[in-house]
Design a protein around this motif. Structure first.
Motif, PDB file in Angstrom:
ATOM      1  N   PRO A  49     -20.756 -11.443   9.743  1.00 51.69           N
ATOM      2  CA  PRO A  49     -21.785 -10.824  10.587  1.00 51.69           C
ATOM      3  C   PRO A  49     -21.523  -9.317  10.733  1.00 51.69           C
ATOM      4  O   PRO A  49     -20.373  -8.876  10.757  1.00 51.69           O
ATOM      5  N   ASP A  51     -21.366  -6.313  12.982  1.00 52.67           N
ATOM      6  CA  ASP A  51     -21.284  -5.958  14.394  1.00 52.67           C
ATOM      7  C   ASP A  51     -21.114  -4.461  14.613  1.00 52.67           C
ATOM      8  O   ASP A  51     -21.132  -3.985  15.735  1.00 52.67           O
ATOM      9  N   SER A  87     -26.590  -4.437   7.484  1.00 51.70           N
ATOM     10  CA  SER A  87     -26.507  -5.686   8.250  1.00 51.70           C
ATOM     11  C   SER A  87     -26.975  -5.495   9.687  1.00 51.70           C
ATOM     12  O   SER A  87     -27.509  -6.415  10.301  1.00 51.70           O
ATOM     13  N   ILE A  88     -26.815  -4.284  10.204  1.00 50.94           N
ATOM     14  CA  ILE A  88     -27.283  -3.988  11.564  1.00 50.94           C
ATOM     15  C   ILE A  88     -28.807  -3.845  11.579  1.00 50.94           C
ATOM     16  O   ILE A  88     -29.490  -4.440  12.399  1.00 50.94           O
ATOM     17  N   CYS A  90     -31.031  -4.896   9.401  1.00 51.42           N
ATOM     18  CA  CYS A  90     -31.762  -6.083   8.943  1.00 51.42           C
ATOM     19  C   CYS A  90     -31.314  -7.357   9.656  1.00 51.42           C
ATOM     20  O   CYS A  90     -31.866  -8.427   9.399  1.00 51.42           O
ATOM     21  N   ASP A  91     -30.305  -7.254  10.492  1.00 53.57           N
ATOM     22  CA  ASP A  91     -29.748  -8.400  11.222  1.00 53.57           C
ATOM     23  C   ASP A  91     -29.375  -9.525  10.252  1.00 53.57           C
ATOM     24  O   ASP A  91     -29.766 -10.680  10.414  1.00 53.57           O
ATOM     25  N   THR A  92     -28.623  -9.141   9.208  1.00 55.08           N
ATOM     26  CA  THR A  92     -28.168 -10.071   8.186  1.00 55.08           C
ATOM     27  C   THR A  92     -26.652  -9.950   8.028  1.00 55.08           C
ATOM     28  O   THR A  92     -26.057  -8.969   8.486  1.00 55.08           O
ATOM     29  N   LYS A 111     -22.947  -2.099  16.980  1.00 48.71           N
ATOM     30  CA  LYS A 111     -24.352  -2.333  16.651  1.00 48.71           C
ATOM     31  C   LYS A 111     -25.304  -1.743  17.687  1.00 48.71           C
ATOM     32  O   LYS A 111     -26.209  -0.980  17.340  1.00 48.71           O
ATOM     33  N   GLU A 112     -25.111  -2.065  18.957  1.00 49.75           N
ATOM     34  CA  GLU A 112     -26.020  -1.589  20.008  1.00 49.75           C
ATOM     35  C   GLU A 112     -25.997  -0.058  20.096  1.00 49.75           C
ATOM     36  O   GLU A 112     -27.033   0.581  20.233  1.00 49.75           O
ATOM     37  N   LEU A 115     -27.806   1.489  16.967  1.00 47.86           N
ATOM     38  CA  LEU A 115     -29.267   1.424  17.091  1.00 47.86           C
ATOM     39  C   LEU A 115     -29.764   2.434  18.125  1.00 47.86           C
ATOM     40  O   LEU A 115     -30.807   3.074  17.941  1.00 47.86           O
TER      41      LEU A 115
END
Length: 157
Positions: A49, A51, A87-88, A90-92, A111-112, A115
């Motif tokens: 994942p 993160d 990955s961040i 596209c949330d993949t 991640k937060e 963004l």
């Protein structure tokens, strides 16, 4: 020199942060972690994942993708490059493994926070998009070369 000042100076040396005013750099320094890696150490692994995103401040890293034929080196990253953002965004899971080629320093942006940085600083978002576009262009060129090589080998049989 204080730790915060040295992190701000570090950020200023990274191209995607170069044009940002010092007060905003302070905010970025508060939301990121400076991490040192040894040569050969994995920064992020394909399939895991996402993160955080990483901004290379100093050193080099290899980006590889696992294939049936083994790991395939797709890029070498240098100071100022961003990795882990796909990955961040596209949330993949991670699309590749990134391994330190040399000892390196990277800023790990959760991640937060990453963004939020993209929303607050359009100039960073534009740099990230530019980097993604360059990588896509490189990948497309690699695919064309691989297809041409496969076609030429098929023609010899």
């Amino acid at each position: 020199m204080t730790l915060l000042k040295s992190e701000i100076d570090l950020l200023r040396s990274v191209p995607i942060f170069a044009g940002i005013e010092p007060a905003r750099l302070k905010l970025i320094a508060f939301t990121s972690d400076s991490i040192a890696y040894r040569a050969g150490q994995v920064i992020c692994r394909q399939g895991q994942p996402g993160d955080a995103a990483y901004v290379l401040v100093d050193g080099e890293a290899d980006v590889s993708v696992a294939t049936e034929a083994g790991d395939y080196l797709v890029a070498t990253l240098r100071s100022g490059d961003v990795v882990g953002e796909i990955s961040i965004l596209c949330d993949t899971p991670r699309t590749a493994t990134v391994t330190a080629r040399t000892s390196l320093t990277a800023l790990r942006v959760r991640k937060e926070s990453f963004l939020q940085l993209l929303k607050q600083f359009p100039e960073i978002a534009a740099e990230v998009m530019r980097g993604l576009a360059e990588r896509l262009t490189h990948t497309n060129e690699e695919l064309v070369r691989a297809r041409n090589l496969a076609a030429s080998r098929g023609g010899e049989a």
